[in-house]
Design a protein around this motif. Sequence first.
Motif, PDB file in Angstrom:
ATOM      1  N   PRO A  11       6.350   0.872 -44.751  1.00  0.00           N
ATOM      2  CA  PRO A  11       6.402   1.093 -43.303  1.00  0.00           C
ATOM      3  C   PRO A  11       5.019   1.412 -42.753  1.00  0.00           C
ATOM      4  O   PRO A  11       4.200   2.045 -43.416  1.00  0.00           O
ATOM      5  CB  PRO A  11       7.348   2.290 -43.162  1.00  0.00           C
ATOM      6  CG  PRO A  11       7.257   3.009 -44.469  1.00  0.00           C
ATOM      7  CD  PRO A  11       7.039   1.937 -45.499  1.00  0.00           C
ATOM      8  N   VAL A  12       4.784   0.951 -41.533  1.00  0.00           N
ATOM      9  CA  VAL A  12       3.507   1.214 -40.879  1.00  0.00           C
ATOM     10  C   VAL A  12       3.766   1.408 -39.392  1.00  0.00           C
ATOM     11  O   VAL A  12       4.613   0.731 -38.796  1.00  0.00           O
ATOM     12  CB  VAL A  12       2.496   0.067 -41.136  1.00  0.00           C
ATOM     13  CG1 VAL A  12       3.014  -1.256 -40.591  1.00  0.00           C
ATOM     14  CG2 VAL A  12       1.136   0.387 -40.544  1.00  0.00           C
ATOM     15  N   GLY A  13       3.063   2.364 -38.797  1.00  0.00           N
ATOM     16  CA  GLY A  13       3.243   2.650 -37.376  1.00  0.00           C
ATOM     17  C   GLY A  13       1.945   3.079 -36.737  1.00  0.00           C
ATOM     18  O   GLY A  13       0.880   3.109 -37.372  1.00  0.00           O
ATOM     19  N   THR A  14       2.033   3.467 -35.480  1.00  0.00           N
ATOM     20  CA  THR A  14       0.836   3.758 -34.704  1.00  0.00           C
ATOM     21  C   THR A  14      -0.003   4.868 -35.306  1.00  0.00           C
ATOM     22  O   THR A  14      -1.245   4.821 -35.253  1.00  0.00           O
ATOM     23  CB  THR A  14       1.235   4.152 -33.267  1.00  0.00           C
ATOM     24  OG1 THR A  14       2.323   3.349 -32.829  1.00  0.00           O
ATOM     25  CG2 THR A  14       0.062   3.984 -32.312  1.00  0.00           C
ATOM     26  N   SER A  15       0.630   5.889 -35.860  1.00  0.00           N
ATOM     27  CA  SER A  15      -0.142   6.990 -36.431  1.00  0.00           C
ATOM     28  C   SER A  15      -1.013   6.531 -37.591  1.00  0.00           C
ATOM     29  O   SER A  15      -2.076   7.101 -37.849  1.00  0.00           O
ATOM     30  CB  SER A  15       0.793   8.113 -36.895  1.00  0.00           C
ATOM     31  OG  SER A  15       1.430   8.711 -35.782  1.00  0.00           O
ATOM     32  N   ASP A  16      -0.568   5.492 -38.298  1.00  0.00           N
ATOM     33  CA  ASP A  16      -1.369   4.962 -39.398  1.00  0.00           C
ATOM     34  C   ASP A  16      -2.665   4.337 -38.899  1.00  0.00           C
ATOM     35  O   ASP A  16      -3.626   4.204 -39.668  1.00  0.00           O
ATOM     36  CB  ASP A  16      -0.562   3.914 -40.179  1.00  0.00           C
ATOM     37  CG  ASP A  16       0.644   4.511 -40.868  1.00  0.00           C
ATOM     38  OD1 ASP A  16       0.465   5.477 -41.642  1.00  0.00           O
ATOM     39  OD2 ASP A  16       1.766   4.047 -40.622  1.00  0.00           O
ATOM     40  N   LEU A  17      -2.686   3.940 -37.626  1.00  0.00           N
ATOM     41  CA  LEU A  17      -3.878   3.302 -37.070  1.00  0.00           C
ATOM     42  C   LEU A  17      -5.120   4.164 -37.260  1.00  0.00           C
ATOM     43  O   LEU A  17      -6.197   3.665 -37.597  1.00  0.00           O
ATOM     44  CB  LEU A  17      -3.663   3.006 -35.582  1.00  0.00           C
ATOM     45  CG  LEU A  17      -4.891   2.560 -34.778  1.00  0.00           C
ATOM     46  CD1 LEU A  17      -5.427   1.240 -35.318  1.00  0.00           C
ATOM     47  CD2 LEU A  17      -4.539   2.426 -33.305  1.00  0.00           C
ATOM     48  N   TRP A  18      -4.979   5.482 -37.045  1.00  0.00           N
ATOM     49  CA  TRP A  18      -6.142   6.368 -37.142  1.00  0.00           C
ATOM     50  C   TRP A  18      -6.656   6.420 -38.575  1.00  0.00           C
ATOM     51  O   TRP A  18      -7.870   6.382 -38.816  1.00  0.00           O
ATOM     52  CB  TRP A  18      -5.759   7.769 -36.647  1.00  0.00           C
ATOM     53  CG  TRP A  18      -5.059   7.724 -35.327  1.00  0.00           C
ATOM     54  CD1 TRP A  18      -3.723   7.902 -35.093  1.00  0.00           C
ATOM     55  CD2 TRP A  18      -5.638   7.428 -34.049  1.00  0.00           C
ATOM     56  NE1 TRP A  18      -3.438   7.747 -33.760  1.00  0.00           N
ATOM     57  CE2 TRP A  18      -4.592   7.458 -33.089  1.00  0.00           C
ATOM     58  CE3 TRP A  18      -6.933   7.145 -33.628  1.00  0.00           C
ATOM     59  CZ2 TRP A  18      -4.811   7.216 -31.741  1.00  0.00           C
ATOM     60  CZ3 TRP A  18      -7.149   6.908 -32.279  1.00  0.00           C
ATOM     61  CH2 TRP A  18      -6.100   6.946 -31.358  1.00  0.00           C
ATOM     62  N   ARG A  19      -5.749   6.479 -39.546  1.00  0.00           N
ATOM     63  CA  ARG A  19      -6.162   6.494 -40.954  1.00  0.00           C
ATOM     64  C   ARG A  19      -6.791   5.156 -41.338  1.00  0.00           C
ATOM     65  O   ARG A  19      -7.812   5.097 -42.029  1.00  0.00           O
ATOM     66  CB  ARG A  19      -4.958   6.765 -41.851  1.00  0.00           C
ATOM     67  CG  ARG A  19      -4.253   8.086 -41.599  1.00  0.00           C
ATOM     68  CD  ARG A  19      -3.101   8.293 -42.582  1.00  0.00           C
ATOM     69  NE  ARG A  19      -2.370   9.519 -42.328  1.00  0.00           N
ATOM     70  CZ  ARG A  19      -1.303   9.601 -41.546  1.00  0.00           C
ATOM     71  NH1 ARG A  19      -0.857   8.527 -40.942  1.00  0.00           N
ATOM     72  NH2 ARG A  19      -0.692  10.758 -41.364  1.00  0.00           N
ATOM     73  N   LEU A  20      -6.146   4.083 -40.889  1.00  0.00           N
ATOM     74  CA  LEU A  20      -6.637   2.743 -41.224  1.00  0.00           C
ATOM     75  C   LEU A  20      -8.013   2.493 -40.624  1.00  0.00           C
ATOM     76  O   LEU A  20      -8.880   1.879 -41.262  1.00  0.00           O
ATOM     77  CB  LEU A  20      -5.635   1.695 -40.727  1.00  0.00           C
ATOM     78  CG  LEU A  20      -4.252   1.706 -41.387  1.00  0.00           C
ATOM     79  CD1 LEU A  20      -3.278   0.834 -40.602  1.00  0.00           C
ATOM     80  CD2 LEU A  20      -4.344   1.254 -42.834  1.00  0.00           C
ATOM     81  N   SER A  21      -8.212   2.964 -39.414  1.00  0.00           N
ATOM     82  CA  SER A  21      -9.501   2.781 -38.759  1.00  0.00           C
ATOM     83  C   SER A  21     -10.610   3.504 -39.516  1.00  0.00           C
ATOM     84  O   SER A  21     -11.705   2.957 -39.727  1.00  0.00           O
ATOM     85  CB  SER A  21      -9.436   3.284 -37.313  1.00  0.00           C
ATOM     86  OG  SER A  21     -10.695   3.210 -36.693  1.00  0.00           O
TER      87      SER A  21
END
Length: 571
Positions: free
Chosen positions: A157-167
């Motif tokens: 699963p992936v969601g908006t909160s993961d964006l910060w970690r991924l960035s």
Amino acid sequence: MDKQPLRSRKWFGRTGKDGFIYRAWMKNQGIPSHEFDGRPVIGICNTWSELTPCNAHFRDLAESVKRGVYEAGGFPVEFPVMSLGETLMKPTAMLYRNLVSMDVEESIRANPVDGVVLLCGCDKTTPALVMGACSVDLPTLVISGGPMLTGNYKGKPVGTSDLWRLSEANRSGQLPLDQFESIEASMCRSSGHCAVMGTASSMACMVEALGLSLPQNAAIPAADSRRKVLSHLSGMRIVDMVRQDLKLSKILTRPAFENAMMANAAIGGSTNFVIHLLAIAGRIGVELSLDDFNHVTAGIPLLANLQPSGQFFMEDLYYAGGLPAVLKELAAFLHNDCLTVNGNTIRQNYETSECYNRDVVAPVDKPFNPVAGVVVLKGNLCENGAVIKPSAASTELLQHTGPAVVFENIEDFKARIDDPDLDVTADSVLVLKNVGPKGYPGMPEVGNMAIPGKLLAQGVTDMVRISDGRMSGTAFGTVVLHVAPEAAAGGTLGIIQHGDIITLDVPGCTLHVELTDEEIQRRKAHLQAGDSLVSRGYVRLFQQHVQQAHLGADFDFLRGGSGSEVVRDSH
């Protein structure tokens, strides 16, 4: 039988020239005469826009509402208002929240509607629409757009909160660009707003906890057919609300606001909740202050295991029982006799609910985290308050003292944050000025500042960060926000210099800079006040009239309401 004459009869019930004008031009849409026979006219306030992807499915929801209104004997009329798309709008959607509230208020007051259904989803659309409706105070019911389905990348699963970690992983070279872009195509796979407990989801939970929506409104996924069913039932219910004269002011009492505050704590809701709830309270005339948040939510633990404070997603919350399952766990804390839009008390709405997944909704005696909610800080660095979300912070940083690394504005921050010569360590406190309501203007979501590049390379993942701005509800970290007064309004934040020692004490609810009162006043006296007032238009109006964050950042001239009477009748 109606308790009082329908408001719409002042238009459609007239005889002679005036009635002719009102009815004849409406009939060019193919509306038969019997629709004007005295049935309740229901306005459907729609924030549909292809520039607001979260709300792009609202045409379908509006049609479901119309079917419900017709079934209950009402006459639905859909109308648009300005739509705020969080992902696209510059400089920030928050700049336009008050503008949309004015659009909503005047659209409702000026037109022949007896009750209103508010279709809102993306972050600022919900508070904007509720604020505007409060200032008119007609029977009103809210329908949220619902969260998008959980994203999926390589089976995870992936969601908006993961964006910060991924960035951050991409910036540090740990995540190649091609994989970063592949995840981009995997995250937003259906209609709806962010799939995590960000601001949009927090706002949807807020309106349900306040009693402004039917039960389960908060968590039904946008793509689930039951979202349309809820819209149909809402259309039916608003007609009865008009007949019962069940206005917003009868639902939005002080206890209802306290229920929403407790619910927001239990779900790990967004810090933006604070600023929006304060603004709504100011419109409906309920006394609420920033200081209330600490004592009202005292003892409320984190029950919903949802990103960014936990593991799961809004879709999972719905399958686990939705917000009613959370509210049932809070039974000992809530004001259970508060009235809601369906005519039931909040207790009646949740008492038959069940929790189907204790991994998602924990029992109150075995919470996921005993620390929850939003903590209000006070001190010489934030005389009128600041906020932090402990459940999204690093435990070891909740009590921290370190030297300030100061950025005068967002441009300064962007120019220097990755400078290898930046004088910063993991113990430093990042301070960002002039991103508050007046200073930016609009108070953007930049408070969760990126970790300096050279610290990322060392494996640092969190630091204490302080600003007069906001952060996305999907974000996380030890981030102090909404510092008031802001730097641009003469707050102490504006005189902080590189190396000043700052102490954050979340358990003690304080934020302090190690400067004497005399030194603070000396620096303020020498502070050069720049003329940041924009020369024209709405932004100038905003800067002249926006209140500080601790008051909800509403316009000073919009607090309270004008009621439903048209100022002057030209016919």
